[in-house]
Design a protein around this motif. Structure first.
Motif, mmCIF file in Angstrom:
data_model
loop_
_atom_site.group_PDB
_atom_site.id
_atom_site.type_symbol
_atom_site.label_atom_id
_atom_site.label_comp_id
_atom_site.label_asym_id
_atom_site.label_seq_id
_atom_site.Cartn_x
_atom_site.Cartn_y
_atom_site.Cartn_z
ATOM 1 N N GLN A 497 0.824 -1.197 0.000
ATOM 2 C CA GLN A 497 0.000 0.000 0.000
ATOM 3 C C GLN A 497 0.866 1.259 0.000
ATOM 4 O OE1 GLN A 497 -2.900 -1.412 -0.941
ATOM 5 N NE2 GLN A 497 -3.993 -0.070 0.451
ATOM 6 N N ILE A 498 1.942 1.227 0.770
ATOM 7 C CA ILE A 498 2.844 2.382 0.806
ATOM 8 C C ILE A 498 3.462 2.623 -0.573
ATOM 9 C CG2 ILE A 498 4.997 3.246 1.791
ATOM 10 C CD1 ILE A 498 4.273 1.833 4.376
ATOM 11 N N SER A 499 3.864 1.539 -1.238
ATOM 12 C CA SER A 499 4.455 1.708 -2.576
ATOM 13 C C SER A 499 3.428 2.238 -3.570
ATOM 14 C CB SER A 499 5.021 0.368 -3.061
ATOM 15 O OG SER A 499 3.991 -0.586 -3.186
ATOM 16 N N VAL A 500 2.185 1.790 -3.447
ATOM 17 C CA VAL A 500 1.141 2.287 -4.354
ATOM 18 C C VAL A 500 0.906 3.774 -4.137
ATOM 19 C CG1 VAL A 500 -1.323 2.152 -4.873
ATOM 20 C CG2 VAL A 500 0.018 0.066 -4.674
ATOM 21 N N TYR A 501 0.791 4.170 -2.867
ATOM 22 C CA TYR A 501 0.570 5.590 -2.576
ATOM 23 C C TYR A 501 1.772 6.440 -3.002
ATOM 24 C CZ TYR A 501 -3.646 4.511 0.057
ATOM 25 O OH TYR A 501 -4.901 4.102 0.421
ATOM 26 N N GLU A 503 3.686 5.834 -5.608
ATOM 27 C CA GLU A 503 3.563 6.012 -7.052
ATOM 28 C C GLU A 503 2.441 7.001 -7.391
ATOM 29 O OE1 GLU A 503 5.607 4.885 -9.300
ATOM 30 O OE2 GLU A 503 6.802 3.901 -7.735
ATOM 31 N N LEU A 504 1.362 6.939 -6.638
ATOM 32 C CA LEU A 504 0.272 7.891 -6.874
ATOM 33 C C LEU A 504 0.712 9.329 -6.601
ATOM 34 C CD1 LEU A 504 -2.805 5.993 -5.363
ATOM 35 C CD2 LEU A 504 -2.292 6.376 -7.774
ATOM 36 N N ASN A 505 1.533 9.495 -5.582
ATOM 37 C CA ASN A 505 2.058 10.842 -5.307
ATOM 38 C C ASN A 505 2.923 11.343 -6.465
ATOM 39 O OD1 ASN A 505 0.818 11.123 -2.835
ATOM 40 N ND2 ASN A 505 2.496 10.180 -1.712
ATOM 41 N N LYS A 506 3.722 10.438 -7.050
ATOM 42 C CA LYS A 506 4.538 10.835 -8.204
ATOM 43 C C LYS A 506 3.656 11.241 -9.385
ATOM 44 C CE LYS A 506 8.393 7.792 -6.942
ATOM 45 N NZ LYS A 506 9.195 6.611 -7.357
ATOM 46 N N ILE A 507 2.586 10.466 -9.614
ATOM 47 C CA ILE A 507 1.670 10.796 -10.708
ATOM 48 C C ILE A 507 0.996 12.142 -10.452
ATOM 49 C CG2 ILE A 507 -0.452 10.074 -11.868
ATOM 50 C CD1 ILE A 507 0.383 7.188 -11.361
ATOM 51 N N GLU A 508 0.649 12.392 -9.187
ATOM 52 C CA GLU A 508 0.013 13.669 -8.851
ATOM 53 C C GLU A 508 0.959 14.836 -9.118
ATOM 54 O OE1 GLU A 508 -2.204 15.826 -5.029
ATOM 55 O OE2 GLU A 508 -1.117 13.923 -4.793
ATOM 56 N N VAL A 509 2.226 14.671 -8.776
ATOM 57 C CA VAL A 509 3.210 15.725 -9.044
ATOM 58 C C VAL A 509 3.351 15.959 -10.542
ATOM 59 C CG1 VAL A 509 5.637 16.353 -8.830
ATOM 60 C CG2 VAL A 509 4.440 15.337 -6.886
ATOM 61 N N SER A 510 3.346 14.868 -11.322
ATOM 62 C CA SER A 510 3.458 15.005 -12.786
ATOM 63 C C SER A 510 2.257 15.759 -13.359
ATOM 64 C CB SER A 510 3.570 13.625 -13.435
ATOM 65 O OG SER A 510 4.697 12.934 -12.928
ATOM 66 N N PHE A 511 1.067 15.449 -12.863
ATOM 67 C CA PHE A 511 -0.128 16.152 -13.335
ATOM 68 C C PHE A 511 -0.064 17.636 -12.989
ATOM 69 C CE2 PHE A 511 -2.489 12.008 -13.608
ATOM 70 C CZ PHE A 511 -2.822 12.134 -14.942
ATOM 71 N N ARG A 512 0.444 17.951 -11.832
ATOM 72 C CA ARG A 512 0.564 19.358 -11.460
ATOM 73 C C ARG A 512 1.523 20.095 -12.383
ATOM 74 N NH1 ARG A 512 0.970 19.125 -4.814
ATOM 75 N NH2 ARG A 512 -1.202 18.482 -4.434
ATOM 76 N N GLU A 513 2.622 19.442 -12.716
ATOM 77 C CA GLU A 513 3.569 20.074 -13.635
ATOM 78 C C GLU A 513 2.945 20.280 -15.012
ATOM 79 O OE1 GLU A 513 6.477 21.310 -12.948
ATOM 80 O OE2 GLU A 513 6.291 20.740 -10.835
ATOM 81 N N LEU A 514 2.197 19.277 -15.479
ATOM 82 C CA LEU A 514 1.522 19.435 -16.773
ATOM 83 C C LEU A 514 0.493 20.561 -16.723
ATOM 84 C CD1 LEU A 514 0.956 15.691 -17.780
ATOM 85 C CD2 LEU A 514 2.569 17.304 -18.788
ATOM 86 N N GLN A 515 -0.173 20.685 -15.585
ATOM 87 C CA GLN A 515 -1.157 21.751 -15.446
ATOM 88 C C GLN A 515 -0.486 23.123 -15.492
ATOM 89 O OE1 GLN A 515 -3.472 21.395 -11.896
ATOM 90 N NE2 GLN A 515 -5.082 22.765 -12.608
ATOM 91 N N LYS A 516 0.689 23.227 -14.860
ATOM 92 C CA LYS A 516 1.421 24.491 -14.922
ATOM 93 C C LYS A 516 1.846 24.815 -16.354
ATOM 94 C CE LYS A 516 3.316 24.350 -10.232
ATOM 95 N NZ LYS A 516 4.574 24.265 -9.440
ATOM 96 N N LEU A 517 2.325 23.798 -17.084
ATOM 97 C CA LEU A 517 2.722 24.035 -18.479
ATOM 98 C C LEU A 517 1.522 24.470 -19.317
ATOM 99 C CD1 LEU A 517 5.146 21.019 -19.088
ATOM 100 C CD2 LEU A 517 5.758 23.426 -18.751
ATOM 101 N N ASN A 518 0.381 23.883 -19.067
ATOM 102 C CA ASN A 518 -0.833 24.275 -19.781
ATOM 103 C C ASN A 518 -1.183 25.735 -19.520
ATOM 104 O OD1 ASN A 518 -2.020 22.623 -21.618
ATOM 105 N ND2 ASN A 518 -3.311 21.542 -20.151
ATOM 106 N N GLN A 519 -1.082 26.142 -18.275
ATOM 107 C CA GLN A 519 -1.400 27.520 -17.918
ATOM 108 C C GLN A 519 -0.421 28.487 -18.575
ATOM 109 O OE1 GLN A 519 -1.470 27.623 -13.674
ATOM 110 N NE2 GLN A 519 -3.469 26.599 -13.503
ATOM 111 N N GLU A 520 0.858 28.112 -18.583
ATOM 112 C CA GLU A 520 1.856 28.983 -19.224
ATOM 113 C C GLU A 520 1.594 29.095 -20.732
ATOM 114 O OE1 GLU A 520 5.643 27.473 -18.284
ATOM 115 O OE2 GLU A 520 5.524 27.947 -16.126
ATOM 116 N N LYS A 521 1.188 27.960 -21.334
ATOM 117 C CA LYS A 521 0.917 27.979 -22.771
ATOM 118 C C LYS A 521 -0.283 28.875 -23.099
ATOM 119 C CE LYS A 521 0.075 24.845 -26.639
ATOM 120 N NZ LYS A 521 -0.127 23.421 -27.047
ATOM 121 N N ASN A 522 -1.297 28.829 -22.256
ATOM 122 C CA ASN A 522 -2.486 29.655 -22.496
ATOM 123 C C ASN A 522 -2.232 31.132 -22.219
ATOM 124 O OD1 ASN A 522 -3.929 27.347 -23.149
ATOM 125 N ND2 ASN A 522 -4.633 27.017 -21.032
#
Length: 535
Positions: A497-501, A503-522
């Motif tokens: 469970q710890i390993s799953v969480y 990995e989920l935290n890493k995915i969440e960080v990646s989504f946040r970075e993509l969201q920032k790039l989207n905002q900068e692009k707009n």
């Protein structure tokens, strides 16, 4: 706040502590008073209030100390005692308790006069204690020990232990106070006696009629003489009409029923007691003999109702109920009328109480076979299992699960519960751990980490009881091979469970970075004009 240019002198008038010597003291300041708390050689804590703005600064004024806590430590500590204030309702005391020879750090609630927690210090201390930034600091042996401690908001619930997490909708909450004087005097005659009616006669003679007997007193007389069926019928009529002192009358009715049960062992009005418990106005302190009788007669139905309704059950009684729930036979459980609301539909995942739970579980994409972090896993060979064993199975029957859920929902204080958990046999502890592990697996199958059902146990309750059982019986449980395999499976599952969480935290960080790039692009098409004025 305090005028530093004015010297004020005070004389402390000794009262009860006249023959004692102050060994440690501490002070705190608020808007009006300087509170000086002192720990005397008699083991008591006293408080002295000194006004911040004295009426006559140049005159020697007298102040009196009041007793806060009685006999918290022994006055003959080898390295001395220490006292420090945590907040306005909690103090920490360093010294030897009266019942022990080793030095101990204890936290007391001065508002409710209760011991919150304590910790033994076998290596001894220097008699010095500090509190800074929610950390207790002291010299333990030859090292500086830091103990994090955060004071909770002082309340009666916090002083006595954890309360139940929630109440069912539609359940009537127990009144905040009880009129204890209502059950005194005329027995159950808490209702005001009707005023004597005046009857006018032809000769104009006024004769006062006799007051009517209250229905509660009539019912008490019925309880002492009539049969169970007649008592049940009269009780149903009485409960249909609510009276002003209903809660006190119900307590007296239970006392009357229990008194007759002691005189006549064959008299067992279970249906009457169930009706009174379901009124939601009783508590353990109002009728302590009720659960004692149910424990002696192994009446699991009454015990389950009391655990669901009573908010103040002692930890010793809770453990006595747990022993009965784990040791009673399945045949007796099938005959009992047990409330099954907290148990969800197991389907095909129910097995007998004596069948071992599967050791290896495939969960969240994690296979235990590839885990080599535990060397002890090689010492305990896993039994070969088929594909159907991958589904977790419940180690207890639904009736026993409903009773154990009532234990999980009950209120407790960890410091008072742990000593009683050590008296439960090891095989029963193993069975309870298996059931908690099964609930933990079922919680992990849902994204919300909750169990289905009307009022199932929560994830926090499950994890709290797993920790309680392991803290109290780890040295015994680890010696049982079956329990050892269970602990290994629990460790592997928690690690997955710890390993799953993670990995989920890493995915969440990646989504946040993509969201920032989207905002900068707009925002690339936007611009701003800044005007600078030079003078």
């Amino acid at each position: 706040m305090v005028n530093s240019h004015t010297l004020s002198k005070y004389t402390l008038l000794r009262g009860q502590e006249e023959k004692s010597v102050i060994q440690s003291f501490t002070a705190s300041v608020d808007r009006k008073f300087i509170s000086v708390m002192s720990l005397s050689s008699d083991g008591c804590v006293y408080e002295t209030l000194i006004p911040v703005y004295p009426t006559d600064p140049e005159e020697n004024q007298r102040v009196v100390s009041s007793l806060l806590l009685r006999a918290v430590v022994s006055g003959s500590a080898p390295s001395g005692v220490a006292l420090t204030v945590l907040d306005r309702d909690h103090v920490a005391v360093l010294g030897s308790p009266l019942s022990a020879s080793k030095e101990c750090l204890s936290v007391w609630n001065i508002k409710f006069q209760t011991l919150q927690t304590s910790k033994e210090l076998p290596q001894g201390t220097s008699g010095q204690l500090w509190y800074y930034g929610e950390n207790l600091l002291m010299l333990h042996g030859q090292s500086l020990t830091v103990i994090p401690y955060k004071c909770e908001v002082s309340s009666l619930a916090g002083a006595l232990g954890k309360l139940k997490h929630s109440h069912d909708p539609g359940i009537q909450v127990m009144p905040p106070f009880v009129n204890w004087e209502a059950s005194q005097g005329d027995g159950l005659g808490s209702q005001h006696a009707e005023q004597p009616r005046r009857i006018l006669r032809r000769r104009k003679i006024e004769v006062s009629s006799q007051p009517a007997v209250p229905p509660s007193k009539q019912l008490l007389t019925t309880i002492m003489k009539d049969s169970e069926k007649h008592i049940e019928m009269e009780l149903r009529k009485f409960l249909a009409v609510k009276t002003p002192d209903f809660h006190a009358i119900v307590g007296d009715l239970v006392t009357g029923l229990l008194g007759r049960c002691q005189v006549e062992p064959s008299f067992c009005p279970r249906n009457c007691l169930v009706q009174l418990i379901q009124t939601h106005v009783l508590s353990y302190s109002l009728c302590p003999g009720l659960m004692e009788m149910a424990v002696k007669k192994t009446d699991v139905q009454l015990l389950q109702l009391c655990l669901q309704r009573f908010p103040d059950i002692p930890e010793s009684v809770t453990c006595a109920c747990l022993k009965i729930f784990l040791s009673i036979g399945d045949d007796s459980l099938h005959q009992a009328e047990i409330d099954m609301e907290s148990v969800f539909d197991y389907g095909d995942s129910v097995q007998g109480d004596n069948v071992a739970a599967p050791v290896d579980v495939l969960q969240n994409g994690f296979s235990p076979e590839g885990d080599t972090c535990l060397s002890c896993c090689q010492e305990v060979p896993a039994k070969p299992q088929d594909a159907a064993a991958a589904t977790p199975t419940c180690p207890v029957t639904p009736q026993r699960a409903a009773l154990l859920n009532a234990i999980l929902h009950s209120g407790y204080s960890e410091a008072f519960l742990l000593p009683h958990l050590k008296d439960i046999p090891a095989q029963h502890i193993t069975l309870f751990l298996k059931y908690l592990y099964f609930l933990y697996l079922k919680c992990s199958e849902n994204a919300t980490m909750t169990l289905p059902g009307i009022h199932p146990p929560t994830l926090n309750q499950i994890l709290d009881w797993i920790c309680l059982l392991l803290d109290a019986n780890f040295t015994v449980v680890v010696m049982i091979p079956e329990a050892k395999r269970l602990l290994i499976s629990l460790y592997k599952f928690v690690k997955s469970q710890i390993s799953v969480y993670s990995e989920l935290n890493k995915i969440e960080v990646s989504f946040r970075e993509l969201q920032k790039l989207n905002q900068e692009k707009n925002n690339r098409g936007l611009y701003s004009i800044e005007v600078l004025e030079l003078f």
